[in-house]
Design an enzyme around this catalytic site. Structure first.
Site, PDB file in Angstrom:
ATOM      1  N   CYS A   2      -4.909 -11.857 -40.784  1.00  0.00           N
ATOM      2  CA  CYS A   2      -4.088 -10.805 -41.372  1.00  0.00           C
ATOM      3  C   CYS A   2      -3.981 -11.044 -42.866  1.00  0.00           C
ATOM      4  O   CYS A   2      -4.467 -12.048 -43.392  1.00  0.00           O
ATOM      5  CB  CYS A   2      -2.697 -10.783 -40.739  1.00  0.00           C
ATOM      6  SG  CYS A   2      -2.717 -10.570 -38.946  1.00  0.00           S
ATOM      7  N   LEU A  53      -4.554  -7.648 -38.402  1.00  0.00           N
ATOM      8  CA  LEU A  53      -5.708  -7.588 -37.517  1.00  0.00           C
ATOM      9  C   LEU A  53      -5.233  -8.083 -36.159  1.00  0.00           C
ATOM     10  O   LEU A  53      -4.748  -9.214 -36.036  1.00  0.00           O
ATOM     11  CB  LEU A  53      -6.852  -8.471 -38.024  1.00  0.00           C
ATOM     12  CG  LEU A  53      -8.099  -8.501 -37.140  1.00  0.00           C
ATOM     13  CD1 LEU A  53      -8.862  -7.187 -37.238  1.00  0.00           C
ATOM     14  CD2 LEU A  53      -9.016  -9.667 -37.525  1.00  0.00           C
ATOM     15  N   GLY A  78      -2.993 -15.877 -38.985  1.00  0.00           N
ATOM     16  CA  GLY A  78      -3.682 -16.899 -38.221  1.00  0.00           C
ATOM     17  C   GLY A  78      -3.296 -16.870 -36.764  1.00  0.00           C
ATOM     18  O   GLY A  78      -2.851 -15.842 -36.235  1.00  0.00           O
TER      19      GLY A  78
END
Length: 728
Positions: A2, A53, A78
């Site tokens: 992200c 994401l 992460g």
């Protein structure tokens, strides 16, 4: 994977509404990192921007994540691999979403600065602790996920990428020339002197790996808590060699299983070496659709990576995409600048280009793909570089080389002592003599080496793996960077290192039985160095020379660049490399990159999502490598079409010379230096017949030679510029 960004007042005041514009610009700049969602939050002195994401919890894992009482606000980039295990220690309902990162909130509430001690994963974390009025930054143990910041007396700005900070008008946008030109990663200096990771830009800082940073928002007071230190000289591992190998295998299998777990599709970069092949063999157990992606270029064809990648995938029953980079594939000027701006490092080079293009191909071929497994960071801690550094010797030679590197680092402070080692072929002074005059104590060179590798992967490996993946909205996952694995390798007793860590024996032993022995024992080959590296060097020499050296001229367009770089010398080097490509192109490119970054920092490019990266690479299907070898070579440009009418001659700087008094031994001299011995038939007879006038077919007929008997030698000589095509 992200994107994080934000700002905070550190002078006791709140942000004004006009901060929303800056947050929005920062989110725009990092939007390539998180194409699935975007959120902005301004609360009191803190503003946060997040682009997401979705790999885990795509339906309810949106960020920022807020504690039930509203006192803690979290954004994280992460993965927390053991999040379910960690969440099970709290009462049911404490973790309210399926996000793997939400568990960090109760961990922080319970343990404070020690909240990451039991966390496994890769992450960059920002927490706004409203009750304590603090901003908290933290990163994983290896710095896999990035987090940068700039601060002054009134405010701090931060983000996953440096370019996001440059959206703030008060943040300096200048290359740090001194730090860059003296950093051993830039110069490839062969010493073990400590060099902390740098950001390449003035007054831009990074949150250290394995560290929690707390900033008081009332007065800016800052504290750092290192929750993990690299175990270079920690306790030694117990157990027999076999027990250590078994433990390594168990930890490695667990790490791959954790990295291969996601709610979306995962892929894998497969080189055909032991590292990525081992990850593939274990990951295939945990996912139904693991597509693999392999670079097919002149270098990877010659060093065997492409063919072995296909072999491993076939053995494991996995789809394999051979992504094509032929001889004409030279990055364009705007294409290179875009990649450089994405990567934000002057070390951007061939590896970054190939991996960036692999990700682009993978994303186009598999649109639902969100994560990519890598075999990276095995060499650094498993002894992968030991044979190369041993110079053809064994572990003792490797250790001797490390002692020399340690000494060179120490001699940087007393360089005059170096003459005793430089002028005499055998050591006549003890290494302790250097440390005696420095007032220091000699360290274990192997421990120093491991610390250097830890810093190197932060500065180079993790940095570019993050960016090249992020450019396509993909998250790179690195199973070999499970801290338990690294701690185990670092703890191997000194007297057993040669048995367990020479040439990655610990890994090879642990995966024996998972892969064919041909792969288990396959020697390490560099990604694009070694056999066939001339193809890579030629590609990037052509890139620098295109359009009259336009990249170099733009790199020289700032006052600081002209102050530091010798324009005429660089122009001469670019011209020389065009005629004789070599490894020197890497150092030249790093200097050009510095100049380009300086220019782009001054004149900010638009957000990456608004610009084109050019045509997506294509793949080449090879059904039978032996039967299709000639066609593959011609397609990727490692060999010309050796038609009967081809006319070749020795390059102007090359001479074929006979050895006086030595029957049948000849040499190829390059620029007056004897470089190659030629003593085997029929290659010698062929070279003696080459005159730059007669066609290939005629020479072969007159000499009674079949093309297949000299084909490999002929292709190799043409690759390295010893023979050149000429007009009849």
């Amino acid at each position: 994977m992200c994107g994080l960004a934000g700002l905070a007042r550190i002078d006791g005041s709140d942000l004004r509404p006009d901060a929303d514009g800056l947050l929005s610009r920062m989110a725009d700049i990092i939007s390539h990192r998180g194409p699935d969602d975007r959120e902005l939050l301004r609360k009191g002195p803190v503003g946060l921007a997040f682009t997401r994401l979705s790999l885990v919890g795509p339906d309810d894992g949106a960020q920022p994540l807020v504690s039930a009482d509203g006192d803690l606000v979290l954004i994280a980039n992460g993965e927390v691999y053991n999040h379910q295990e960690l969440a099970s220690a709290f009462p049911a309902g404490t973790v309210r979403t399926s996000s793997d990162c939400e568990v960090l909130l109760p961990l922080y509430r319970k343990h404070g600065a020690d909240f990451l001690d039991t966390v496994r994963g890769m992450f960059a974390v920002v927490i706004y602790d409203r009750r304590a009025n603090q901003l908290v930054f933290a990163r994983d143990r290896f710095g896999v996920k990035p987090l940068y910041y700039h601060r002054n007396a009134e405010r701090i700005v931060f983000g996953s990428e440096i370019k996001a900070l440059f959206s703030d008008g008060a943040t300096p946008r200048r290359v740090d020339w001194k730090a860059a030109l003296t950093h051993p990663m830039m110069t490839a200096a062969p010493h073990l002197r400590e060099a902390e990771p740098v950001t390449w830009f003035e007054d831009i800082h990074l949150v250290p790996a394995g560290t929690v940073v707390r900033i008081d928002l009332a007065d800016g007071a800052t504290t750092q808590h290192r929750y993990w230190n690299f175990p270079a000289e920690g306790p030694e591992a117990s157990g027999t060699d076999e027990e250590i190998v078994e433990r390594y295998g168990e930890l490695f299998a667990q790490s791959v299983a954790e990295c291969a777990t996601a709610d979306t599709e995962i892929g894998l970069f497969l080189s055909g070496g032991i590292d990525s092949a081992s990850v593939a063999a274990l990951a295939a157990r945990h996912t139904d659709s693991l597509h693999t992606f392999t670079v097919l270029s002149g270098a990877t064809y010659r060093n065997g990576d492409a063919e072995n990648g296909a072999f491993v995938a076939d053995f494991l029953g996995l789809p394999n995409h051979q992504v094509l980079f032929d001889a004409d594939r030279v990055p364009g000027i705007e294409e290179w600048k875009r990649l450089l701006w994405l990567s934000e490092t002057p070390e951007c080079g061939p590896e970054q280009f190939y991996k960036h293009e692999l990700h682009r191909y993978a994303k186009a071929a598999r649109p639902e793909l969100r994560g990519m497994l890598l075999g990276a960071a095995s060499d650094e801690f498993n002894g992968g570089y030991s044979p190369d550094l041993a110079g053809g010797g064994d572990w003792r030679d490797f250790e001797a080389h490390l002692r020399g590197m340690s000494r060179r680092g120490a001699l940087l402070d007393v360089p005059a002592l170096g003459a005793w080692w430089e002028q005499i072929p055998h050591p006549v002074l003890r290494d302790d003599a250097v440390h005696h005059h420095l007032g220091t104590t000699a360290k274990d060179p192997y421990a120093q080496y491991l610390l250097r590798e830890w810093r190197k992967i932060q500065q180079y490996n993790c940095w570019h793996e993050d960016r090249t993946a992020a450019g396509s909205g993909v998250e790179a996952r690195v199973p070999f960077l499970d801290h338990r694995l690294v701690e185990l390798c670092a703890s191997v007793p000194a007297d057993r290192r040669g048995r367990l860590l020479w040439d990655k024996r610990i890994l090879r032993a642990a995966v024996t039985g998972l892969l064919p022995q041909r792969i288990v024992e396959r020697e390490k080959v560099p990604f694009f160095y070694g056999p066939g590296d001339v193809h890579t060097f030629r590609t990037f020499s052509r890139m620098l020379a295109q359009d009259g050296g336009a990249l170099l001229e733009e790199a020289l367009s700032t006052d600081e660049a002209r102050r530091h770089l010798d324009a005429d010398g660089l122009r001469t080097m670019v011209a020389h490399l065009s005629d004789a490509p070599s490894i020197d192109v890497q150092l030249v490119l790093r200097l050009v990159n510095l100049g380009l970054l300086a220019r782009m920092a001054e004149d900010m490019p638009p957000p990456l999502v608004t610009t084109s990266a050019g045509p997506v690479p294509q793949s080449l299907t090879v059904s039978d490598w032996d039967a299709e070898r000639v066609g593959v070579e011609e397609r990727i440009g490692v060999a010309p079409s050796l038609a009967p009418g081809l006319v070749v001659g020795l390059a102007p700087e090359v001479l074929l010379l006979s050895a006086p008094g030595e029957d049948g031994i000849w040499f190829l001299a390059v620029n007056g230096t004897l470089e190659y011995v030629v003593d085997e038939e029929p290659w010698l007879s062929f070279l003696r017949a080459v005159d730059g006038r007669r066609p290939l077919g005629e020479i072969l007929t007159d000499c009674g030679i079949e093309l297949g008997a000299v084909r490999d030698d002929l292709v190799g000589a043409m690759e390295h510029g010893l023979l050149r095509e000429s007009a009849a």
